[in-house]
Design a protein around this motif. Sequence first.
Motif, PDB file in Angstrom:
ATOM      1  N   GLU A 189      22.604  -2.192   0.018  1.00 42.83           N
ATOM      2  CA  GLU A 189      23.352  -3.199   0.778  1.00 42.83           C
ATOM      3  C   GLU A 189      22.891  -3.242   2.234  1.00 42.83           C
ATOM      4  O   GLU A 189      22.845  -4.321   2.854  1.00 42.83           O
ATOM      5  N   ASN A 190      22.537  -2.085   2.783  1.00 47.01           N
ATOM      6  CA  ASN A 190      22.087  -2.031   4.176  1.00 47.01           C
ATOM      7  C   ASN A 190      20.833  -2.860   4.414  1.00 47.01           C
ATOM      8  O   ASN A 190      20.623  -3.393   5.511  1.00 47.01           O
ATOM      9  N   LEU A 191      19.977  -2.959   3.389  1.00 47.73           N
ATOM     10  CA  LEU A 191      18.731  -3.707   3.544  1.00 47.73           C
ATOM     11  C   LEU A 191      18.982  -5.165   3.907  1.00 47.73           C
ATOM     12  O   LEU A 191      18.189  -5.791   4.611  1.00 47.73           O
ATOM     13  N   LEU A 192      20.094  -5.712   3.455  1.00 47.59           N
ATOM     14  CA  LEU A 192      20.401  -7.125   3.702  1.00 47.59           C
ATOM     15  C   LEU A 192      20.792  -7.407   5.148  1.00 47.59           C
ATOM     16  O   LEU A 192      20.725  -8.556   5.593  1.00 47.59           O
ATOM     17  N   PHE A 193      21.211  -6.369   5.867  1.00 47.01           N
ATOM     18  CA  PHE A 193      21.745  -6.576   7.211  1.00 47.01           C
ATOM     19  C   PHE A 193      20.981  -5.803   8.283  1.00 47.01           C
ATOM     20  O   PHE A 193      21.526  -5.519   9.349  1.00 47.01           O
ATOM     21  N   LEU A 194      19.734  -5.464   8.003  1.00 48.34           N
ATOM     22  CA  LEU A 194      18.891  -4.875   9.033  1.00 48.34           C
ATOM     23  C   LEU A 194      18.704  -5.897  10.159  1.00 48.34           C
ATOM     24  O   LEU A 194      18.724  -7.115   9.904  1.00 48.34           O
ATOM     25  N   PRO A 195      18.559  -5.455  11.410  1.00 48.42           N
ATOM     26  CA  PRO A 195      18.521  -6.392  12.546  1.00 48.42           C
ATOM     27  C   PRO A 195      17.589  -7.579  12.378  1.00 48.42           C
ATOM     28  O   PRO A 195      17.982  -8.726  12.619  1.00 48.42           O
ATOM     29  N   LYS A 196      16.358  -7.342  11.967  1.00 42.38           N
ATOM     30  CA  LYS A 196      15.402  -8.448  11.848  1.00 42.38           C
ATOM     31  C   LYS A 196      15.723  -9.374  10.676  1.00 42.38           C
ATOM     32  O   LYS A 196      15.361 -10.548  10.687  1.00 42.38           O
ATOM     33  N   VAL A 197      16.401  -8.827   9.660  1.00 43.31           N
ATOM     34  CA  VAL A 197      16.837  -9.668   8.547  1.00 43.31           C
ATOM     35  C   VAL A 197      17.943 -10.607   9.026  1.00 43.31           C
ATOM     36  O   VAL A 197      17.939 -11.809   8.733  1.00 43.31           O
ATOM     37  N   ILE A 323      20.640 -16.641   0.769  1.00 43.59           N
ATOM     38  CA  ILE A 323      19.547 -16.995   1.679  1.00 43.59           C
ATOM     39  C   ILE A 323      18.492 -15.889   1.678  1.00 43.59           C
ATOM     40  O   ILE A 323      17.289 -16.156   1.581  1.00 43.59           O
ATOM     41  N   VAL A 324      18.947 -14.649   1.778  1.00 40.80           N
ATOM     42  CA  VAL A 324      18.014 -13.517   1.789  1.00 40.80           C
ATOM     43  C   VAL A 324      17.246 -13.437   0.474  1.00 40.80           C
ATOM     44  O   VAL A 324      16.015 -13.288   0.460  1.00 40.80           O
ATOM     45  N   PHE A 325      17.960 -13.530  -0.655  1.00 45.09           N
ATOM     46  CA  PHE A 325      17.304 -13.435  -1.962  1.00 45.09           C
ATOM     47  C   PHE A 325      16.272 -14.551  -2.142  1.00 45.09           C
ATOM     48  O   PHE A 325      15.200 -14.325  -2.722  1.00 45.09           O
ATOM     49  N   ARG A 326      16.604 -15.733  -1.654  1.00 43.22           N
ATOM     50  CA  ARG A 326      15.657 -16.845  -1.782  1.00 43.22           C
ATOM     51  C   ARG A 326      14.434 -16.620  -0.891  1.00 43.22           C
ATOM     52  O   ARG A 326      13.298 -16.838  -1.324  1.00 43.22           O
ATOM     53  N   GLN A 327      14.648 -16.174   0.323  1.00 44.68           N
ATOM     54  CA  GLN A 327      13.546 -16.024   1.265  1.00 44.68           C
ATOM     55  C   GLN A 327      12.545 -14.951   0.838  1.00 44.68           C
ATOM     56  O   GLN A 327      11.347 -15.110   1.071  1.00 44.68           O
ATOM     57  N   ILE A 328      13.019 -13.862   0.241  1.00 44.66           N
ATOM     58  CA  ILE A 328      12.067 -12.811  -0.129  1.00 44.66           C
ATOM     59  C   ILE A 328      11.139 -13.254  -1.258  1.00 44.66           C
ATOM     60  O   ILE A 328      10.121 -12.608  -1.517  1.00 44.66           O
ATOM     61  N   GLY A 329      11.488 -14.364  -1.894  1.00 44.92           N
ATOM     62  CA  GLY A 329      10.609 -14.893  -2.923  1.00 44.92           C
ATOM     63  C   GLY A 329       9.649 -15.953  -2.410  1.00 44.92           C
ATOM     64  O   GLY A 329       8.858 -16.507  -3.177  1.00 44.92           O
ATOM     65  N   LEU A 330       9.714 -16.228  -1.088  1.00 46.10           N
ATOM     66  CA  LEU A 330       8.868 -17.255  -0.491  1.00 46.10           C
ATOM     67  C   LEU A 330       7.840 -16.637   0.461  1.00 46.10           C
ATOM     68  O   LEU A 330       7.982 -15.490   0.887  1.00 46.10           O
ATOM     69  N   THR A 331       6.833 -17.419   0.796  1.00 43.06           N
ATOM     70  CA  THR A 331       5.807 -16.958   1.745  1.00 43.06           C
ATOM     71  C   THR A 331       5.995 -17.588   3.114  1.00 43.06           C
ATOM     72  O   THR A 331       5.048 -17.701   3.893  1.00 43.06           O
ATOM     73  N   THR A 332       7.223 -18.014   3.418  1.00 44.33           N
ATOM     74  CA  THR A 332       7.523 -18.584   4.724  1.00 44.33           C
ATOM     75  C   THR A 332       7.500 -17.485   5.787  1.00 44.33           C
ATOM     76  O   THR A 332       7.503 -16.288   5.466  1.00 44.33           O
ATOM     77  N   GLU A 333       7.519 -17.900   7.038  1.00 45.13           N
ATOM     78  CA  GLU A 333       7.536 -16.918   8.135  1.00 45.13           C
ATOM     79  C   GLU A 333       8.771 -16.032   8.033  1.00 45.13           C
ATOM     80  O   GLU A 333       8.677 -14.802   8.164  1.00 45.13           O
ATOM     81  N   CYS A 334       9.940 -16.640   7.796  1.00 43.52           N
ATOM     82  CA  CYS A 334      11.172 -15.855   7.666  1.00 43.52           C
ATOM     83  C   CYS A 334      11.119 -14.954   6.438  1.00 43.52           C
ATOM     84  O   CYS A 334      11.555 -13.804   6.485  1.00 43.52           O
ATOM     85  N   GLY A 335      10.590 -15.483   5.342  1.00 40.57           N
ATOM     86  CA  GLY A 335      10.488 -14.677   4.128  1.00 40.57           C
ATOM     87  C   GLY A 335       9.618 -13.455   4.327  1.00 40.57           C
ATOM     88  O   GLY A 335       9.966 -12.348   3.906  1.00 40.57           O
ATOM     89  N   GLU A 336       8.474 -13.635   4.987  1.00 43.03           N
ATOM     90  CA  GLU A 336       7.570 -12.509   5.232  1.00 43.03           C
ATOM     91  C   GLU A 336       8.205 -11.501   6.188  1.00 43.03           C
ATOM     92  O   GLU A 336       8.021 -10.294   6.047  1.00 43.03           O
ATOM     93  N   THR A 337       8.953 -12.004   7.182  1.00 45.95           N
ATOM     94  CA  THR A 337       9.640 -11.111   8.120  1.00 45.95           C
ATOM     95  C   THR A 337      10.668 -10.252   7.393  1.00 45.95           C
ATOM     96  O   THR A 337      10.756  -9.030   7.606  1.00 45.95           O
ATOM     97  N   ILE A 338      11.452 -10.872   6.520  1.00 43.55           N
ATOM     98  CA  ILE A 338      12.482 -10.139   5.772  1.00 43.55           C
ATOM     99  C   ILE A 338      11.846  -9.099   4.860  1.00 43.55           C
ATOM    100  O   ILE A 338      12.288  -7.944   4.801  1.00 43.55           O
ATOM    101  N   LYS A 339      10.793  -9.486   4.160  1.00 41.91           N
ATOM    102  CA  LYS A 339      10.133  -8.550   3.244  1.00 41.91           C
ATOM    103  C   LYS A 339       9.532  -7.364   3.983  1.00 41.91           C
ATOM    104  O   LYS A 339       9.694  -6.207   3.574  1.00 41.91           O
ATOM    105  N   SER A 340       8.823  -7.638   5.067  1.00 43.96           N
ATOM    106  CA  SER A 340       8.181  -6.544   5.815  1.00 43.96           C
ATOM    107  C   SER A 340       9.224  -5.622   6.435  1.00 43.96           C
ATOM    108  O   SER A 340       9.018  -4.400   6.515  1.00 43.96           O
ATOM    109  N   THR A 341      10.359  -6.176   6.857  1.00 43.40           N
ATOM    110  CA  THR A 341      11.437  -5.358   7.432  1.00 43.40           C
ATOM    111  C   THR A 341      12.026  -4.442   6.378  1.00 43.40           C
ATOM    112  O   THR A 341      12.231  -3.241   6.621  1.00 43.40           O
TER     113      THR A 341
END
Length: 354
Positions: A189-197, A323-341
């Motif tokens: 659950e913490n992964l969803l609310f990391l600062p950069k996420v 929003i988070v679940f959708r973004q981690i499946g995309l190659t958008t800037e936000c998606g890549e930021t969330i995944k790398s975080t």
Amino acid sequence: MRQGDNRVQDSNKIVAIDEPERNLHPSIVAPFINALILARPDIGYIFASHDVNLISGGHINTLVHVRDSQVISLDPETRKFDAEVVVDFEAIDEGLRRDLLGARQKLLFVEGTPNSIDYRIYNVLFPDWKVTPKGGAQEVIEAVKSLRKNNQLHWIEAKGLIDRDGRPDPEVQALEADGIHALLCPTSENLLFLPKVVEAVAKLLFEAEGGLDVHARMQSAKAELRASLCQSSADISARLATWRINRMLAEAKVSVANVRQLSSPAITFALGQILTEADSEIAELCAIADGLESIQTIPIKNTSIGSRIAVAMGCDAKRYKNIVFRQIGLTTECGETIKSTMLKFLPALDAGSK
């Protein structure tokens, strides 16, 4: 067929059947094949199948796992197969057999269910692994150990990924030696609310609907974290204390000698002291919490903290998570930021051998 004989195949022959599940209803495949084998024990059968139910539920004497094949000549066509006999297949727990049969060479057991946060995140972040939810942490640990100790299954690389749940470093290191890895933050659950996420979600919300800008949404989230952290401190302290007590109970194992002597090891712990120490730790975090970094160390699962942060940003918890679940499946800037975080708080599963 000979007159007076209902057999269509002579004794001591081999019958090869390719993918019987393609022409039979799934509910009857395994029972039908088993009945066929029992009806004609005088002949041998070879079944080629991708059906997990058939393979797991069939009366199989020998299981050959065919991983790949390569054409080495065309006239006539000749293939070289990458295959191996699985000798101890029947010794494996039935549930694990089903997981194993559908597996790639890399099998990652995680906590939760197919609808849980764990699976939805890890299935995207570890694309080279077959992610399989097993329920609780103990089920993950048992599954990994069971497969790794079976030398006949060396073609499967089995690992586990569990919440840290307050485990001390020595325990985490011992688990890693057995192929079970713990998050670098308390829970999934913490992964969803990391600062950069949180910042990435704030940016998406602002772009989609205007209103408060990213900075304002982040400030609101920070203020809500501090307030909700202090209000949830009793629940968080109780969870920390529970983890520590469970660690102590797990270490006080009953031995064979204890059973024979009708005695049990003395298990004592100062509950009040453990809870007081946890209260002190959380109070200290509340006092210094001036940003979202506290999310990296505080267990927020089963608290209202995540939901309140989402509301403070201008959406509800369900929408935030989607929003988070959708973004981690995309190659958008936000998606890549969330995944790398998130990956910074996850173990490098491919580092080292199994």
